[in-house]
Design a protein around this motif. Structure first.
Motif, PDB file in Angstrom:
ATOM      1  N   LEU A   1       0.834  -1.197   0.000  1.00 41.64           N
ATOM      2  CA  LEU A   1       0.000   0.000   0.000  1.00 41.64           C
ATOM      3  C   LEU A   1       0.870   1.248   0.000  1.00 41.64           C
ATOM      4  O   LEU A   1       0.552   2.239  -0.683  1.00 41.64           O
ATOM      5  N   THR A   2       1.959   1.225   0.718  1.00 39.50           N
ATOM      6  CA  THR A   2       2.836   2.398   0.812  1.00 39.50           C
ATOM      7  C   THR A   2       3.493   2.746  -0.514  1.00 39.50           C
ATOM      8  O   THR A   2       4.099   3.819  -0.630  1.00 39.50           O
ATOM      9  N   GLU A   3       3.383   1.881  -1.516  1.00 44.39           N
ATOM     10  CA  GLU A   3       3.956   2.133  -2.841  1.00 44.39           C
ATOM     11  C   GLU A   3       2.923   2.657  -3.837  1.00 44.39           C
ATOM     12  O   GLU A   3       3.253   2.878  -5.001  1.00 44.39           O
ATOM     13  N   LEU A   4       1.703   2.873  -3.381  1.00 47.42           N
ATOM     14  CA  LEU A   4       0.611   3.353  -4.232  1.00 47.42           C
ATOM     15  C   LEU A   4       0.225   4.757  -3.770  1.00 47.42           C
ATOM     16  O   LEU A   4      -0.483   4.908  -2.783  1.00 47.42           O
ATOM     17  N   PRO A   5       0.712   5.788  -4.431  1.00 43.87           N
ATOM     18  CA  PRO A   5       0.610   7.151  -3.883  1.00 43.87           C
ATOM     19  C   PRO A   5      -0.793   7.582  -3.499  1.00 43.87           C
ATOM     20  O   PRO A   5      -1.009   8.104  -2.399  1.00 43.87           O
ATOM     21  N   ALA A   6      -1.769   7.407  -4.392  1.00 40.40           N
ATOM     22  CA  ALA A   6      -3.117   7.881  -4.090  1.00 40.40           C
ATOM     23  C   ALA A   6      -3.758   7.051  -2.979  1.00 40.40           C
ATOM     24  O   ALA A   6      -4.335   7.601  -2.034  1.00 40.40           O
ATOM     25  N   LEU A   7      -3.658   5.739  -3.075  1.00 43.72           N
ATOM     26  CA  LEU A   7      -4.288   4.878  -2.078  1.00 43.72           C
ATOM     27  C   LEU A   7      -3.616   5.008  -0.711  1.00 43.72           C
ATOM     28  O   LEU A   7      -4.290   4.969   0.326  1.00 43.72           O
ATOM     29  N   TRP A   8      -2.318   5.163  -0.685  1.00 42.88           N
ATOM     30  CA  TRP A   8      -1.611   5.334   0.585  1.00 42.88           C
ATOM     31  C   TRP A   8      -1.987   6.672   1.218  1.00 42.88           C
ATOM     32  O   TRP A   8      -2.286   6.754   2.415  1.00 42.88           O
ATOM     33  N   GLY A   9      -2.034   7.733   0.421  1.00 45.05           N
ATOM     34  CA  GLY A   9      -2.457   9.021   0.959  1.00 45.05           C
ATOM     35  C   GLY A   9      -3.903   8.990   1.424  1.00 45.05           C
ATOM     36  O   GLY A   9      -4.233   9.513   2.497  1.00 45.05           O
ATOM     37  N   TYR A  10      -4.772   8.375   0.641  1.00 43.46           N
ATOM     38  CA  TYR A  10      -6.195   8.261   0.986  1.00 43.46           C
ATOM     39  C   TYR A  10      -6.389   7.500   2.294  1.00 43.46           C
ATOM     40  O   TYR A  10      -7.151   7.924   3.164  1.00 43.46           O
ATOM     41  N   THR A  11      -5.695   6.382   2.443  1.00 42.05           N
ATOM     42  CA  THR A  11      -5.883   5.578   3.645  1.00 42.05           C
ATOM     43  C   THR A  11      -5.314   6.292   4.863  1.00 42.05           C
ATOM     44  O   THR A  11      -5.896   6.239   5.952  1.00 42.05           O
ATOM     45  N   ARG A  12      -4.181   6.986   4.709  1.00 41.83           N
ATOM     46  CA  ARG A  12      -3.651   7.779   5.821  1.00 41.83           C
ATOM     47  C   ARG A  12      -4.608   8.904   6.197  1.00 41.83           C
ATOM     48  O   ARG A  12      -4.793   9.217   7.377  1.00 41.83           O
ATOM     49  N   ASP A  13      -5.202   9.544   5.201  1.00 39.24           N
ATOM     50  CA  ASP A  13      -6.162  10.610   5.440  1.00 39.24           C
ATOM     51  C   ASP A  13      -7.301  10.087   6.317  1.00 39.24           C
ATOM     52  O   ASP A  13      -7.660  10.694   7.343  1.00 39.24           O
ATOM     53  N   LEU A  14      -7.868   8.954   5.951  1.00 42.77           N
ATOM     54  CA  LEU A  14      -8.942   8.378   6.749  1.00 42.77           C
ATOM     55  C   LEU A  14      -8.434   7.934   8.114  1.00 42.77           C
ATOM     56  O   LEU A  14      -9.097   8.167   9.141  1.00 42.77           O
ATOM     57  N   PHE A  15      -7.270   7.304   8.160  1.00 40.55           N
ATOM     58  CA  PHE A  15      -6.719   6.824   9.428  1.00 40.55           C
ATOM     59  C   PHE A  15      -6.591   7.964  10.436  1.00 40.55           C
ATOM     60  O   PHE A  15      -6.835   7.775  11.633  1.00 40.55           O
ATOM     61  N   GLN A  16      -6.230   9.148   9.950  1.00 37.95           N
ATOM     62  CA  GLN A  16      -6.039  10.292  10.823  1.00 37.95           C
ATOM     63  C   GLN A  16      -7.348  11.040  11.120  1.00 37.95           C
ATOM     64  O   GLN A  16      -7.347  12.026  11.865  1.00 37.95           O
ATOM     65  N   THR A  17      -8.456  10.551  10.552  1.00 35.35           N
ATOM     66  CA  THR A  17      -9.774  11.127  10.796  1.00 35.35           C
ATOM     67  C   THR A  17     -10.408  10.422  11.989  1.00 35.35           C
ATOM     68  O   THR A  17     -10.439   9.190  12.031  1.00 35.35           O
ATOM     69  N   PRO A  18     -10.895  11.155  12.997  1.00 34.01           N
ATOM     70  CA  PRO A  18     -11.513  10.501  14.150  1.00 34.01           C
ATOM     71  C   PRO A  18     -12.575   9.488  13.722  1.00 34.01           C
ATOM     72  O   PRO A  18     -13.409   9.770  12.865  1.00 34.01           O
ATOM     73  N   GLY A  19     -12.519   8.308  14.312  1.00 35.92           N
ATOM     74  CA  GLY A  19     -13.440   7.238  13.981  1.00 35.92           C
ATOM     75  C   GLY A  19     -12.787   6.111  13.206  1.00 35.92           C
ATOM     76  O   GLY A  19     -13.278   4.977  13.216  1.00 35.92           O
ATOM     77  N   PHE A  20     -11.669   6.395  12.541  1.00 37.84           N
ATOM     78  CA  PHE A  20     -11.014   5.392  11.707  1.00 37.84           C
ATOM     79  C   PHE A  20      -9.780   4.801  12.401  1.00 37.84           C
ATOM     80  O   PHE A  20      -9.790   3.654  12.844  1.00 37.84           O
ATOM     81  N   GLY A  21      -8.723   5.589  12.519  1.00 38.78           N
ATOM     82  CA  GLY A  21      -7.525   5.078  13.176  1.00 38.78           C
ATOM     83  C   GLY A  21      -7.760   4.704  14.622  1.00 38.78           C
ATOM     84  O   GLY A  21      -7.134   3.762  15.140  1.00 38.78           O
TER      85      GLY A  21
END
Length: 328
Positions: free
Chosen positions: A241-261
């Protein structure tokens, strides 16, 4: 398992619904039901995320099963005395057998249990989260987001179905394939869909519309487990996942959103997959990696616009008893 070695998921669930009008015999009532999840399970993780986002903690209590189990079902070994403190049971199967003493199928999470009778109401994971959004509205917190808005439901359903077939279930079809041919078919479909998602998310912050929806919740729970378990354990290893720029950024974005991470428990995720799946990992050795420090790094997705909660607000911190460790 099909004769050609392809993994076939049993999708026959208890489809009784908890609704505002109680048409199936189970009306929405705060305090009456208990949501049972396991932090390890992606399907259960969906329910814990939606419950947090909508602020249903006071209306719908949550029991947490441990990350490992045997053929008899999930156990409450994390609780004092090995029993769920509300339901008073050691194994989730007890609630299923109270509903049907001859219950013939898998004992799965998430499940919602009727506390007064001790009977499971439903384990239909896809419908559970939709009903939280549409049937429990009287108990949503102030500022709760619209995760399943009327005007976007057809598109959400379409995207979610594609993601389920090729990604959510696709990683399992790779990992549990029992022939080379079946594995390669599943692998091809998985990566065709991940490429499609990478392209889609390169120019938009969220999957459907400009806010978080049910579609994002459903994709997140697979992506957040990708490098920790699916890449190696399920042999989905074209890229991390860390090698896929859009998906890695998207998943980090959600992870850092309250309710996800704050509902994601990496140690329990790894323990479940590497210990329970003895046919894939007979030694039961749990990998030390991957490095999790990148989950809290800046993602830059704000530049694509979008508003995570629309006209709503983020949820507050999780209850103390439901906190998970920060990624190391």
């Amino acid at each position: 398992m099909a004769g050609d070695g392809e993994y076939k998921r049993d999708q026959n669930y208890i489809t009784t619904r908890i609704t505002a009008d109680g048409r199936d015999g189970y009306p929405v009532e705060p305090g009456r039901y208990r949501l049972v999840v396991a932090r390890a399970c992606p399907w259960a993780n969906r329910a814990s995320i939606v419950r947090r986002l909508l602020g249903l903690e006071d209306a719908l209590s949550m029991g947490i099963a441990g990350p490992t189990h045997d053929e008899r079902s999930w156990t409450f070994d994390l609780d004092p005395g090995g029993k769920d403190p509300v339901l008073g049971i050691e194994r989730l199967q007890e609630a299923f057998f109270k509903r049907d003493p001859e219950y013939p199928r898998g004992i799965t999470v998430p499940a919602i249990v009727d506390i007064p009778t001790g009977q499971v109401v439903t384990n239909d994971f896809a419908q559970i989260t939709l009903d939280m959004s549409t049937e429990w509205t009287a108990h949503h917190r102030d500022g709760a987001p619209e995760l399943y808005p009327d005007g976007l439901r057809d598109e959400i359903d379409d995207v979610a179905e594609k993601v389920f077939q090729d990604v959510n279930n696709g990683v399992y079809r790779c990992g549990f394939a029992s022939s080379q041919e079946a594995y390669e078919r599943a692998y091809g479909k998985l990566w065709d869909r991940l490429d499609w998602l990478e392209e889609r998310l390169a120019t938009r912050r969220y999957l459907v519309g400009d806010t978080i929806t049910e579609a994002d919740v459903r994709l997140f729970t697979t992506l957040v487990r990708f490098d920790a378990v699916y890449h190696g354990h399920f042999k989905t290893n074209r890229h991390k996942l860390t090698e896929l720029p859009a998906l890695w950024g998207y998943t980090r974005d959600l992870f850092q959103t309250p309710g996800f991470g704050d509902t994601t428990h990496f140690p329990q995720i790894k323990e479940h997959y590497y210990v329970v799946h003895t046919m894939i990992n007979p030694t039961g050795i749990i990998p030390s990696g991957p490095d999790l420090s990148g989950w809290l790094t800046p993602h830059g997705r704000e530049e694509l616009g979008g508003r995570p909660f629309g006209d709503g607000t983020p949820p507050g911190p999780p209850p103390e008893a439901e906190r998970v460790p920060d990624p190391a």
